[in-house]
Write a protein that holds these residues in place. Structure first.
Motif, PDB file in Angstrom:
ATOM      1  N   GLY A  89     -15.347   5.325   4.774  1.00  0.00           N
ATOM      2  CA  GLY A  89     -16.510   5.995   3.968  1.00  0.00           C
ATOM      3  C   GLY A  89     -16.929   7.110   4.854  1.00  0.00           C
ATOM      4  N   PHE A  90     -16.606   7.498   5.964  1.00  0.00           N
ATOM      5  CA  PHE A  90     -17.146   8.547   6.793  1.00  0.00           C
ATOM      6  C   PHE A  90     -15.927   9.885   6.382  1.00  0.00           C
ATOM      7  CE2 PHE A  90     -17.307  11.352  10.532  1.00  0.00           C
ATOM      8  CZ  PHE A  90     -18.397  11.950  10.544  1.00  0.00           C
ATOM      9  N   VAL A  91     -15.098   9.406   6.587  1.00  0.00           N
ATOM     10  CA  VAL A  91     -14.016  10.509   6.532  1.00  0.00           C
ATOM     11  C   VAL A  91     -13.809  10.908   4.886  1.00  0.00           C
ATOM     12  CG1 VAL A  91     -11.533  10.887   7.000  1.00  0.00           C
ATOM     13  CG2 VAL A  91     -12.513   9.736   8.567  1.00  0.00           C
ATOM     14  N   ARG A  92     -13.693  10.093   4.186  1.00  0.00           N
ATOM     15  CA  ARG A  92     -13.510  10.248   2.608  1.00  0.00           C
ATOM     16  C   ARG A  92     -12.385  11.008   2.230  1.00  0.00           C
ATOM     17  NH1 ARG A  92     -18.268   8.400   0.044  1.00  0.00           N
ATOM     18  NH2 ARG A  92     -17.664   9.641  -1.801  1.00  0.00           N
ATOM     19  N   ARG A  93     -11.028  10.813   2.790  1.00  0.00           N
ATOM     20  CA  ARG A  93      -9.950  11.674   2.671  1.00  0.00           C
ATOM     21  C   ARG A  93      -9.424  10.957   1.461  1.00  0.00           C
ATOM     22  NH1 ARG A  93      -4.950  12.324   6.762  1.00  0.00           N
ATOM     23  NH2 ARG A  93      -4.508  14.319   6.110  1.00  0.00           N
ATOM     24  N   PRO A  94      -9.049  11.796   0.285  1.00  0.00           N
ATOM     25  CA  PRO A  94      -8.577  11.449  -0.974  1.00  0.00           C
ATOM     26  C   PRO A  94      -6.972  10.959  -0.674  1.00  0.00           C
ATOM     27  CG  PRO A  94      -9.786  13.419  -1.334  1.00  0.00           C
ATOM     28  CD  PRO A  94      -9.431  13.254   0.375  1.00  0.00           C
ATOM     29  N   ARG A  95      -6.433  10.252  -1.379  1.00  0.00           N
ATOM     30  CA  ARG A  95      -4.981   9.856  -1.474  1.00  0.00           C
ATOM     31  C   ARG A  95      -4.158  10.810  -1.577  1.00  0.00           C
ATOM     32  NH1 ARG A  95      -3.517   4.376   0.057  1.00  0.00           N
ATOM     33  NH2 ARG A  95      -5.307   3.025  -0.542  1.00  0.00           N
ATOM     34  N   PRO A  96      -3.102  11.174  -0.727  1.00  0.00           N
ATOM     35  CA  PRO A  96      -2.143  12.385  -0.815  1.00  0.00           C
ATOM     36  C   PRO A  96      -1.617  12.570  -2.241  1.00  0.00           C
ATOM     37  CG  PRO A  96      -1.019  10.585  -0.115  1.00  0.00           C
ATOM     38  CD  PRO A  96      -2.235  10.057  -0.106  1.00  0.00           C
ATOM     39  N   PHE A  97      -1.434  11.799  -3.003  1.00  0.00           N
ATOM     40  CA  PHE A  97      -0.876  12.133  -4.519  1.00  0.00           C
ATOM     41  C   PHE A  97      -2.004  12.852  -5.378  1.00  0.00           C
ATOM     42  CE2 PHE A  97      -1.884   7.760  -4.498  1.00  0.00           C
ATOM     43  CZ  PHE A  97      -2.790   7.351  -5.318  1.00  0.00           C
ATOM     44  N   LEU A  98      -3.292  12.614  -4.963  1.00  0.00           N
ATOM     45  CA  LEU A  98      -4.474  13.399  -5.611  1.00  0.00           C
ATOM     46  C   LEU A  98      -4.318  14.853  -5.184  1.00  0.00           C
ATOM     47  CD1 LEU A  98      -7.205  10.488  -5.388  1.00  0.00           C
ATOM     48  CD2 LEU A  98      -5.592  11.295  -7.368  1.00  0.00           C
ATOM     49  N   ASP A  99      -3.973  15.369  -4.095  1.00  0.00           N
ATOM     50  CA  ASP A  99      -4.067  16.449  -3.875  1.00  0.00           C
ATOM     51  C   ASP A  99      -2.859  17.353  -3.542  1.00  0.00           C
ATOM     52  OD1 ASP A  99      -6.908  16.371  -3.376  1.00  0.00           O
ATOM     53  OD2 ASP A  99      -6.759  16.054  -1.294  1.00  0.00           O
ATOM     54  N   HIS A 100      -1.717  16.788  -3.811  1.00  0.00           N
ATOM     55  CA  HIS A 100      -0.419  17.426  -3.613  1.00  0.00           C
ATOM     56  C   HIS A 100       0.393  16.828  -4.738  1.00  0.00           C
ATOM     57  CE1 HIS A 100      -1.662  18.498   0.334  1.00  0.00           C
ATOM     58  NE2 HIS A 100      -2.053  17.224   0.537  1.00  0.00           N
ATOM     59  N   GLN A 101       1.208  17.848  -5.404  1.00  0.00           N
ATOM     60  CA  GLN A 101       1.826  17.578  -6.618  1.00  0.00           C
ATOM     61  C   GLN A 101       3.549  17.330  -5.960  1.00  0.00           C
ATOM     62  OE1 GLN A 101       0.776  17.726  -9.515  1.00  0.00           O
ATOM     63  NE2 GLN A 101      -1.369  17.993  -8.632  1.00  0.00           N
ATOM     64  N   GLY A 102       4.076  16.571  -7.043  1.00  0.00           N
ATOM     65  CA  GLY A 102       5.429  16.556  -6.736  1.00  0.00           C
ATOM     66  C   GLY A 102       5.944  15.288  -5.866  1.00  0.00           C
ATOM     67  N   LEU A 103       4.821  14.445  -5.684  1.00  0.00           N
ATOM     68  CA  LEU A 103       5.239  13.310  -4.681  1.00  0.00           C
ATOM     69  C   LEU A 103       5.734  12.316  -5.592  1.00  0.00           C
ATOM     70  CD1 LEU A 103       1.905  13.149  -2.341  1.00  0.00           C
ATOM     71  CD2 LEU A 103       4.333  13.794  -1.781  1.00  0.00           C
ATOM     72  N   GLU A 104       6.598  11.265  -4.914  1.00  0.00           N
ATOM     73  CA  GLU A 104       7.044  10.086  -5.740  1.00  0.00           C
ATOM     74  C   GLU A 104       6.231   8.823  -5.414  1.00  0.00           C
ATOM     75  OE1 GLU A 104       9.939   8.076  -8.146  1.00  0.00           O
ATOM     76  OE2 GLU A 104       9.395  10.242  -8.044  1.00  0.00           O
ATOM     77  N   VAL A 105       5.297   8.498  -6.302  1.00  0.00           N
ATOM     78  CA  VAL A 105       4.292   7.411  -5.999  1.00  0.00           C
ATOM     79  C   VAL A 105       4.874   6.165  -6.469  1.00  0.00           C
ATOM     80  CG1 VAL A 105       1.776   6.467  -6.192  1.00  0.00           C
ATOM     81  CG2 VAL A 105       2.136   9.069  -6.101  1.00  0.00           C
ATOM     82  N   LEU A 106       5.194   5.343  -5.507  1.00  0.00           N
ATOM     83  CA  LEU A 106       5.803   3.829  -6.050  1.00  0.00           C
ATOM     84  C   LEU A 106       4.917   3.095  -6.428  1.00  0.00           C
ATOM     85  CD1 LEU A 106       8.640   3.695  -3.275  1.00  0.00           C
ATOM     86  CD2 LEU A 106       8.431   4.856  -5.561  1.00  0.00           C
ATOM     87  N   VAL A 107       3.492   2.975  -5.863  1.00  0.00           N
ATOM     88  CA  VAL A 107       2.450   2.002  -6.278  1.00  0.00           C
ATOM     89  C   VAL A 107       1.476   2.832  -7.027  1.00  0.00           C
ATOM     90  CG1 VAL A 107       0.821   0.320  -5.409  1.00  0.00           C
ATOM     91  CG2 VAL A 107       3.079   0.738  -4.214  1.00  0.00           C
ATOM     92  N   LYS A 108       1.103   2.323  -8.130  1.00  0.00           N
ATOM     93  CA  LYS A 108      -0.009   2.970  -9.132  1.00  0.00           C
ATOM     94  C   LYS A 108      -1.304   2.266  -8.859  1.00  0.00           C
ATOM     95  CE  LYS A 108       3.354   5.415 -10.686  1.00  0.00           C
ATOM     96  NZ  LYS A 108       3.599   6.911 -10.276  1.00  0.00           N
ATOM     97  N   ASP A 112      -8.953   4.197  -3.778  1.00  0.00           N
ATOM     98  CA  ASP A 112      -9.504   4.192  -2.475  1.00  0.00           C
ATOM     99  C   ASP A 112      -9.360   5.290  -1.644  1.00  0.00           C
ATOM    100  OD1 ASP A 112      -7.434   3.111  -2.032  1.00  0.00           O
ATOM    101  OD2 ASP A 112      -7.984   1.466  -0.624  1.00  0.00           O
ATOM    102  N   PHE A 113      -9.819   5.407  -0.529  1.00  0.00           N
ATOM    103  CA  PHE A 113      -9.626   6.707   0.205  1.00  0.00           C
ATOM    104  C   PHE A 113      -8.468   6.303   1.319  1.00  0.00           C
ATOM    105  CE2 PHE A 113     -14.454   7.182  -0.343  1.00  0.00           C
ATOM    106  CZ  PHE A 113     -14.256   8.131  -1.115  1.00  0.00           C
ATOM    107  N   SER A 114      -8.060   7.379   1.559  1.00  0.00           N
ATOM    108  CA  SER A 114      -6.610   7.312   2.392  1.00  0.00           C
ATOM    109  C   SER A 114      -6.586   6.898   3.835  1.00  0.00           C
ATOM    110  CB  SER A 114      -5.791   8.401   2.143  1.00  0.00           C
ATOM    111  OG  SER A 114      -4.530   8.210   2.577  1.00  0.00           O
ATOM    112  N   PHE A 115      -7.715   7.559   4.727  1.00  0.00           N
ATOM    113  CA  PHE A 115      -7.706   7.367   6.099  1.00  0.00           C
ATOM    114  C   PHE A 115      -8.830   6.369   6.416  1.00  0.00           C
ATOM    115  CE2 PHE A 115      -9.088   8.517  10.228  1.00  0.00           C
ATOM    116  CZ  PHE A 115      -8.019   8.870  10.899  1.00  0.00           C
ATOM    117  N   VAL A 116      -8.484   5.310   7.425  1.00  0.00           N
ATOM    118  CA  VAL A 116      -7.062   5.082   7.762  1.00  0.00           C
ATOM    119  C   VAL A 116      -6.433   4.150   7.068  1.00  0.00           C
ATOM    120  CG1 VAL A 116      -7.518   5.851  10.225  1.00  0.00           C
ATOM    121  CG2 VAL A 116      -8.080   3.650   9.613  1.00  0.00           C
TER     122      VAL A 116
END
Length: 234
Positions: A89-108, A112-116
């Motif tokens: 809740g403090f870091v609030r880092r988005p999942r990488p596929f939300l900020d970066h294009q071209g990733l192969e996301v295996l789980v849809k 929630d936040f990414s770190f940690v």
């Protein structure tokens, strides 16, 4: 290496693309296998390891202490996951596929936040807890936790630093609180060992625990000395 605005490079993102790129080039059945392993398989594997460790520890000389350490393993994992809630809740880092294009996301559906990483935190806490209880099974457990971290990046749902943070958090919580946990749990397992449920803690054919000389009652020690003196007088 990934290049950010202003020409800066980001090794975290570059490593994400490198590892996730393996998923893009791999056959579909490999991706589905990695998806299962990363989501459920390693956690199930650690559960099986804990059962094997329980069976082995029951046959050891100081089974109650070993069982207390084994009991601490899932408790430590639960505490580590709770500690992670305010961190996320403090870091609030988005999942990488939300900020970066071209990733192969295996789980849809990961919103929630990414770190940690919860999975990395959970598996490393279980692995380190296993190591405290039993070195052999613990090393296997730690190896599975490292594999879990790789899987999370491979699946495109975490940055490498999310995984490193989770591994560090799980390790820190388990080791830092282990002395207190052992102090509280060992009397409990020793008590259980003396009840009808004692088979949960100690196997029937387990070797008898070694009783330190300091625990011999003073009366018994004095009796042995007097008997020794009579033998000398004779």
């Amino acid at each position: 290496m990934a290049v950010l605005a202003g020409g800066e490079t980001n090794p975290d993102v570059s490593l994400l693309y490198d590892i996730n790129g393996i998923a893009k080039d791999a056959p579909n059945w490999i991706d589905r296998t990695m998806e299962f392993i990363g989501e459920y398989g390693i956690v199930l594997g650690l559960a099986v390891l804990m059962l094997c460790a329980w069976w082995s520890i029951r046959k050891s000389k100081d089974a109650p202490a070993g069982m207390a350490a084994l009991l601490w393993s899932p408790l430590a994992a639960g505490i580590a996951l709770i500690v992670n809630v305010p961190i996320r809740g403090f870091v609030r880092r988005p999942r990488p596929f939300l900020d970066h294009q071209g990733l192969e996301v295996l789980v849809k559906g990961k919103t929630d936040f990414s770190f940690v990483s919860d999975h990395a935190t959970l598996t490393m806490a279980l692995g380190v807890g296993l190591f405290v209880a039993n070195r052999k099974y613990g090393l296997i457990g730690i190896g599975l936790a490292l594999l879990e971290g790789f899987c999370r990046v491979y699946m495109g749902v975490h940055y490498p630093t999310d995984v490193v943070g989770g591994l560090a958090l799980g390790t820190a919580v388990t080791l830092l609180l282990a002395p207190l946990a052992m102090m509280l749990l060992t009397p409990l397992t020793r008590w259980v060992a003396g009840t009808r449920c004692g088979w949960l803690v100690r196997a029937g054919d387990a070797p008898a625990p070694i009783v330190p000389a300091a625990t011999v009652p003073p009366e018994a020690a004095g009796h042995e000395v007097r008997a020794h003196d009579r033998d000398l007088a004779a």
